[in-house]
Design an enzyme around this catalytic site. Structure first.
Site, PDB file in Angstrom:
ATOM      1  N   CYS A   9      76.450 -24.935  22.106  1.00 48.46           N
ATOM      2  CA  CYS A   9      76.063 -24.242  23.390  1.00 48.46           C
ATOM      3  C   CYS A   9      76.950 -24.618  24.499  1.00 48.46           C
ATOM      4  CB  CYS A   9      74.465 -24.877  23.561  1.00 48.46           C
ATOM      5  SG  CYS A   9      73.502 -23.797  24.593  1.00 48.46           S
ATOM      6  N   HIS A  11      71.685 -24.204  17.865  1.00 51.07           N
ATOM      7  CA  HIS A  11      71.501 -25.628  17.803  1.00 51.07           C
ATOM      8  C   HIS A  11      71.234 -25.968  16.567  1.00 51.07           C
ATOM      9  CE1 HIS A  11      71.608 -26.617  22.476  1.00 51.07           C
ATOM     10  NE2 HIS A  11      71.119 -25.547  22.547  1.00 51.07           N
ATOM     11  N   GLU A  47      71.503 -28.807  15.271  1.00 50.70           N
ATOM     12  CA  GLU A  47      70.833 -30.158  15.270  1.00 50.70           C
ATOM     13  C   GLU A  47      69.459 -30.188  15.485  1.00 50.70           C
ATOM     14  OE1 GLU A  47      71.488 -29.343  19.609  1.00 50.70           O
ATOM     15  OE2 GLU A  47      72.311 -28.987  17.808  1.00 50.70           O
TER      16      GLU A  47
END
Length: 227
Positions: free
Chosen positions: A86, A196, A198
């Site tokens: 990002c 994302h 994660e």
């Protein structure tokens, strides 16, 4: 496995990234502040998402000029894997480590939702645990994720297989050219992506499609999922 996470004013996904890497490797990553000029020997460097320096000038423009980025460039030149997620992707582009630009979303609105990604090249360091063409889930949260490159640059990254992920099944949230969601550098060891991973690595997240990206980057598994 040793990992490092950059910490810059305005980032708000650093703690998410730290928690994810600790869960995956069993060891908390070192955190590296913006003014540091060296990063210790590590197996992976990650620049997390957020709004570094309030996105003033352009997203990632100020962060890309901080002293720590010289250390990131040095590691990347030596072959250390680097991931920018990002705002981290925006920083890598502004720092010249990846080509192109991230512009305002075509809708001119902040987008926060889950999308589907297609693995465009399963033969990269970061995608080697996925199958070619595999569709995975991943959340996005950004206002300036519209990937753009001039026609020559776009042709080159397409021809040379530098597109790692594309938005799939009509889920492109920002208008990116060719549905590009993530690209790798010419050397293959730097990845920038807007989604994302994660935030989708364990059952508590509702799935673990993002986990294999980090495992691939760290060489923790050589098993490629079926497409």
């Amino acid at each position: 496995m040793k990992t490092a996470v950059l910490v810059l004013p305005g980032l708000n996904r650093d703690r998410d990234m730290i928690a994810a890497l600790k869960l995956i490797t069993g060891v908390a990553p070192v955190t590296v502040w913006q003014t540091e000029t060296e990063i210790p020997p590590v197996d992976l460097i990650v620049i997390p998402g957020g709004f570094s320096y309030g996105d003033y000038l352009r997203c990632g423009a100020i962060a890309a000029r901080m002293p720590v980025m010289d250390a990131v460039r040095a590691h990347a030149k030596r072959g250390t894997p680097v991931i920018g997620v990002c705002n981290g992707f925006q920083i890598l582009v502004e720092a010249g480590l990846l080509p192109g630009a991230l512009m305002r979303n075509a809708s001119l609105k902040f987008v926060c939702r889950e999308v589907k990604l297609q693995v465009a090249n399963a033969n990269t360091l970061f995608t080697r645990t996925y199958g070619q063409g595999e569709i995975i889930r991943c959340p996005v949260a950004h206002h300036d994720g519209n990937y753009y490159a001039d026609s020559d640059t776009l042709a080159r990254i397409e021809d040379e297989g530098h597109v790692a992920f594309r938005y799939a099944e009509g889920t492109n949230p920002n208008g990116s050219l060719n549905d590009i969601a993530g690209i790798v550098s010419a050397g293959g060891n730097v990845l920038g992506m807007m989604p994302h991973p994660e935030n989708l690595i364990e059952a508590a997240h509702g799935g673990d499609d993002g986990r294999r990206l980090f495992e691939g980057a760290l060489g923790l598994t050589a098993t490629k999922a079926a497409a």
